[in-house]
Enzyme design. Structure first.
Site, PDB file in Angstrom:
ATOM      1  N   GLY A   4       0.768  -1.253   0.000  1.00  0.00           N
ATOM      2  CA  GLY A   4       0.000   0.000   0.000  1.00  0.00           C
ATOM      3  C   GLY A   4       0.790   1.289   0.000  1.00  0.00           C
ATOM      4  O   GLY A   4       0.325   2.305  -0.504  1.00  0.00           O
ATOM      5  N   GLU A  15       3.926   3.981   6.201  1.00  0.00           N
ATOM      6  CA  GLU A  15       2.675   3.232   6.006  1.00  0.00           C
ATOM      7  C   GLU A  15       1.694   4.011   5.145  1.00  0.00           C
ATOM      8  O   GLU A  15       1.730   5.240   5.111  1.00  0.00           O
ATOM      9  CB  GLU A  15       2.021   2.956   7.371  1.00  0.00           C
ATOM     10  N   ASP A  16       0.805   3.295   4.475  1.00  0.00           N
ATOM     11  CA  ASP A  16      -0.259   3.958   3.719  1.00  0.00           C
ATOM     12  C   ASP A  16      -1.362   4.437   4.652  1.00  0.00           C
ATOM     13  O   ASP A  16      -1.837   5.557   4.547  1.00  0.00           O
ATOM     14  CB  ASP A  16      -0.822   3.033   2.629  1.00  0.00           C
ATOM     15  N   ASP A  46      -5.401   2.111  10.555  1.00  0.00           N
ATOM     16  CA  ASP A  46      -6.835   1.944  10.794  1.00  0.00           C
ATOM     17  C   ASP A  46      -7.015   1.513  12.260  1.00  0.00           C
ATOM     18  O   ASP A  46      -6.926   2.338  13.160  1.00  0.00           O
ATOM     19  CB  ASP A  46      -7.343   0.915   9.769  1.00  0.00           C
ATOM     20  N   LYS A 104      -7.048   6.897  10.631  1.00  0.00           N
ATOM     21  CA  LYS A 104      -8.466   6.905  11.019  1.00  0.00           C
ATOM     22  C   LYS A 104      -8.559   6.871  12.547  1.00  0.00           C
ATOM     23  O   LYS A 104      -8.623   5.785  13.143  1.00  0.00           O
ATOM     24  CB  LYS A 104      -9.175   5.663  10.462  1.00  0.00           C
ATOM     25  N   PHE A 113     -14.323   3.532   4.235  1.00  0.00           N
ATOM     26  CA  PHE A 113     -13.424   2.753   3.387  1.00  0.00           C
ATOM     27  C   PHE A 113     -13.005   3.574   2.181  1.00  0.00           C
ATOM     28  O   PHE A 113     -13.821   4.104   1.451  1.00  0.00           O
ATOM     29  CB  PHE A 113     -14.075   1.447   2.917  1.00  0.00           C
ATOM     30  N   ASP A 124      -5.977  -0.329  -2.039  1.00  0.00           N
ATOM     31  CA  ASP A 124      -6.794  -1.125  -2.939  1.00  0.00           C
ATOM     32  C   ASP A 124      -8.121  -1.530  -2.331  1.00  0.00           C
ATOM     33  O   ASP A 124      -8.306  -1.548  -1.119  1.00  0.00           O
ATOM     34  CB  ASP A 124      -6.047  -2.404  -3.332  1.00  0.00           C
ATOM     35  N   ARG A 129      -5.182   0.701  -6.807  1.00  0.00           N
ATOM     36  CA  ARG A 129      -3.913   1.231  -6.267  1.00  0.00           C
ATOM     37  C   ARG A 129      -3.303   2.297  -7.181  1.00  0.00           C
ATOM     38  O   ARG A 129      -2.542   3.138  -6.743  1.00  0.00           O
ATOM     39  CB  ARG A 129      -2.886   0.106  -6.088  1.00  0.00           C
TER      40      ARG A 129
HETATM   41  P1  IMP Z   1      -4.994  -1.882  10.583  1.00  0.00           P
HETATM   42  O1  IMP Z   1      -4.106  -3.047  10.898  1.00  0.00           O
HETATM   43  O2  IMP Z   1      -6.421  -2.118  11.014  1.00  0.00           O
HETATM   44  O3  IMP Z   1      -4.473  -0.554  11.082  1.00  0.00           O
HETATM   45  O4  IMP Z   1      -5.144  -1.792   9.013  1.00  0.00           O
HETATM   46  C1  IMP Z   1      -4.066  -1.575   8.216  1.00  0.00           C
HETATM   47  C2  IMP Z   1      -4.256  -2.166   6.833  1.00  0.00           C
HETATM   48  O5  IMP Z   1      -5.622  -2.386   6.473  1.00  0.00           O
HETATM   49  C3  IMP Z   1      -3.735  -1.185   5.827  1.00  0.00           C
HETATM   50  O6  IMP Z   1      -2.342  -1.359   5.629  1.00  0.00           O
HETATM   51  C4  IMP Z   1      -4.556  -1.469   4.619  1.00  0.00           C
HETATM   52  O7  IMP Z   1      -3.980  -2.507   3.871  1.00  0.00           O
HETATM   53  C5  IMP Z   1      -5.872  -1.934   5.171  1.00  0.00           C
HETATM   54  N1  IMP Z   1      -6.877  -0.840   5.218  1.00  0.00           N
HETATM   55  C6  IMP Z   1      -7.377  -0.232   6.314  1.00  0.00           C
HETATM   56  N2  IMP Z   1      -8.286   0.703   5.996  1.00  0.00           N
HETATM   57  C7  IMP Z   1      -8.374   0.680   4.642  1.00  0.00           C
HETATM   58  C8  IMP Z   1      -9.176   1.439   3.696  1.00  0.00           C
HETATM   59  O8  IMP Z   1     -10.002   2.305   4.016  1.00  0.00           O
HETATM   60  N3  IMP Z   1      -8.967   1.129   2.383  1.00  0.00           N
HETATM   61  C9  IMP Z   1      -8.088   0.176   1.964  1.00  0.00           C
HETATM   62  N4  IMP Z   1      -7.328  -0.539   2.812  1.00  0.00           N
HETATM   63  C10 IMP Z   1      -7.480  -0.292   4.142  1.00  0.00           C
HETATM   64 MG    MG Z   2      -0.501  -1.127   4.586  1.00  0.00          MG
END
Ligand code: IMP
Ligand code: MG
Length: 183
Positions: free
Chosen positions: A48, A102-103, A106, A134, A155, A162, A168
């Site tokens: 990402g 990081e992208d 969440d 977020k 989302f 993606d 992407r």
């Molecule tokens: P976390 O572990 O819940 O913080 O989520 C991180 C990963 O979930 C990111 O690196 C993304 O790959 C994916 N992700 C979380 N939110 C989104 C979104 O809104 N769109 C696309 N991918 C997301």
């Molecule tokens: Mg990621």
């Protein structure tokens, strides 16, 4: 505002390419100031973050290195769900200033895993730079040093992120359009 369909869902423009570039430039400026003379190693988390990492690096004007890592999920030996492991670190990161790129953060599960693993490797200083954050979804305490754009708990897709493998390549960031969604 433009609208696109990816797989089974409709998305609409949320953050323009110009806004993204401005936010990335602000983060780069802060990093240039904070980490000057520290020769940081940027570790971009694939897939990402590839676009953010590329644009960020073009605006970093201090001596630095970049490398790419991936988080591999695998099932634990117990039935406790999936474990995550960081793969691709070839550099000796002992004593280094490391910036995780990081992208999106969440829930924070991914960044917490990466953070904990890197911290066992003897880094001198660990920083996090994320394009998107977020806060409403975040459940962890890992400090996020550089956040380019704060978004609500929706989302999104584009600029590296993606939806089921697609999107992407989009230059802007799109959000799921609930009102015009076919479902
Ligand atoms: P976390 O572990 O819940 O913080 O989520 C991180 C990963 O979930 C990111 O690196 C993304 O790959 C994916 N992700 C979380 N939110 C989104 C979104 O809104 N769109 C696309 N991918 C997301
Ligand atoms: Mg990621």
């Amino acid at each position: 505002m433009s609208s696109i369909v990816i797989h089974d869902h409709t998305f609409k423009t949320k953050i323009s390419s110009a806004e993204i570039q401005k936010a990335v430039a602000d983060v780069a400026k802060q990093i240039n100031k904070d980490l000057k003379g520290k020769k940081p190693l940027f570790l971009a988390v694939l897939n990402g973050s590839f676009m953010f990492a590329a644009d960020l690096m073009k605006k970093i004007n201090i001596e630095c290195e970049i490398s790419f890592v991936k988080v591999a999920s695998y099932e634990g030996t117990q039935s406790t769900g999936s474990m995550k492991q960081l793969i691709g670190i070839n550099e000796d990161i002992k004593g280094r200033t490391v910036v995780i790129v990081e992208d999106i953060v969440d829930t924070g599960n991914t960044i917490e895993n990466i953070w904990n693993e890197l911290n066992t490797m003897g880094v001198a200083e660990l920083k996090v730079a994320t394009l998107l954050f977020k806060p409403e979804a975040y459940t962890k305490t890992v400090p996020l040093d550089y956040v380019a754009i704060v978004i609500p708990n929706d989302f999104i897709v584009g600029y590296g992120l993606d939806y089921k493998g697609l999107g992407r390549n989009l230059e802007d960031i799109y959000v799921l359009d609930y009102e015009n969604d076919k479902k």
